[in-house]
Design an enzyme around this catalytic site. Structure first.
Site, PDB file in Angstrom:
ATOM      1  CE1 TYR A   1      -4.141  -1.672  -0.598  1.00  0.00           C
ATOM      2  CE2 TYR A   1      -2.906  -3.050   0.876  1.00  0.00           C
ATOM      3  CZ  TYR A   1      -4.033  -2.572  -0.052  1.00  0.00           C
ATOM      4  OH  TYR A   1      -5.228  -3.527  -0.400  1.00  0.00           O
TER       5      TYR A   1
ATOM      6  CG  HIS B   1     -14.088  -0.939  -2.179  1.00  0.00           C
ATOM      7  ND1 HIS B   1     -14.101  -1.113  -3.799  1.00  0.00           N
ATOM      8  CD2 HIS B   1     -15.190  -1.333  -1.706  1.00  0.00           C
ATOM      9  CE1 HIS B   1     -15.341  -1.740  -3.909  1.00  0.00           C
ATOM     10  NE2 HIS B   1     -15.956  -2.042  -2.800  1.00  0.00           N
TER      11      HIS B   1
ATOM     12  CB  SER C   1     -16.179  -5.145 -14.411  1.00  0.00           C
ATOM     13  OG  SER C   1     -16.313  -5.259 -13.196  1.00  0.00           O
TER      14      SER C   1
END
Length: 230
Positions: free
Chosen positions: A53, A104, A172
């Site tokens: 990260y 998220h 998507s």
């Protein structure tokens, strides 16, 4: 002003050079998700997860908002715009969007490993391995790992239900629960999808317009369409 809800995914930031999960040559190509994006991974190999990260944060800080991000921010002049994003970067904010909900998590924040509500900002890109929260616990990335609940989803669903028009960019529509947000739009609310791929629109029963272009090209085009339709 008309309520416009914009739902964005990885394709939104891909035009700024940020890697997506599915890039065959992207940042994720050298890692298995199970190694860097699960609670078990953090417990098993904290150093690898923190390093991963840190790399993503450094990549984000070197990137700039693209024309799509800027077009969304500019729509605030004509619409009441709420952005809901699956992305953990801050490119929407840097482009000028003022109402952004991150489903998220956010790379620019860390949180306590003991209390998920204890969230602190991080300056720069590097989280020290032994950095601690005010409660004394080790800090972790403020990221929703696979297998964890999505705490902002209920808020995002409320936003989607208020939409008078919804725009979906660069996703998507396959990652749940986020992909189900389009189903919270009220019947009759028009939905506009900007994506060069083949997002799963089979569950959309609302009036649907698809612009098969990348975000940096398709979103400015859609912005003009929305202004003309006001």
């Amino acid at each position: 002003m008309k309520k416009l809800v914009v739902f964005t995914g990885a394709g939104m930031s891909a035009d700024s050079g940020l890697a997506t999960f599915r890039d065959s040559d992207g940042l994720w190509a050298n890692y298995r998700i199970e190694e860097v994006c699960t609670p078990e991974a953090l417990a098993r190999n904290r150093a690898l997860v923190i390093e991963f990260y840190n790399m993503r944060r450094r990549e984000m800080l070197s990137a700039e908002p693209n024309a799509g991000h800027r077009a969304i921010a500019d729509l605030e002049r004509d619409f009441d715009v709420e952005v809901v994003t699956q992305n953990v970067d801050d490119l929407h904010e840097r482009a000028g969007s003022t109402h952004v909900t991150h489903l998220h998590g956010e790379l620019r924040k860390l949180r306590s490993t003991r209390n998920p509500d204890l969230i602190v900002p991080i300056e720069g890109w590097e989280q020290p391995l032994d950095a601690t929260a005010p409660d004394g616990s080790l800090l972790r990335p403020h990221i929703v790992f696979f297998g964890e609940s999505v705490p902002m989803f209920e808020r995002a669903a409320e936003i989607a239900a208020q939409a008078e028009a919804m725009v979906v960019v660069g996703t998507s529509l396959a990652v749940y629960p986020a992909a189900s947000l389009v189903r919270y739009a009220r019947p009759g609310v028009p939905i506009y999808v900007v994506d060069p791929g083949h997002p799963d629109t089979t569950g959309i029963r609302n009036p649907l317009t698809v612009i098969p272009k990348r975000a940096a090209e398709g979103v400015p085009e859609l912005a003009e369409l929305l202004r003309r339709a006001k």
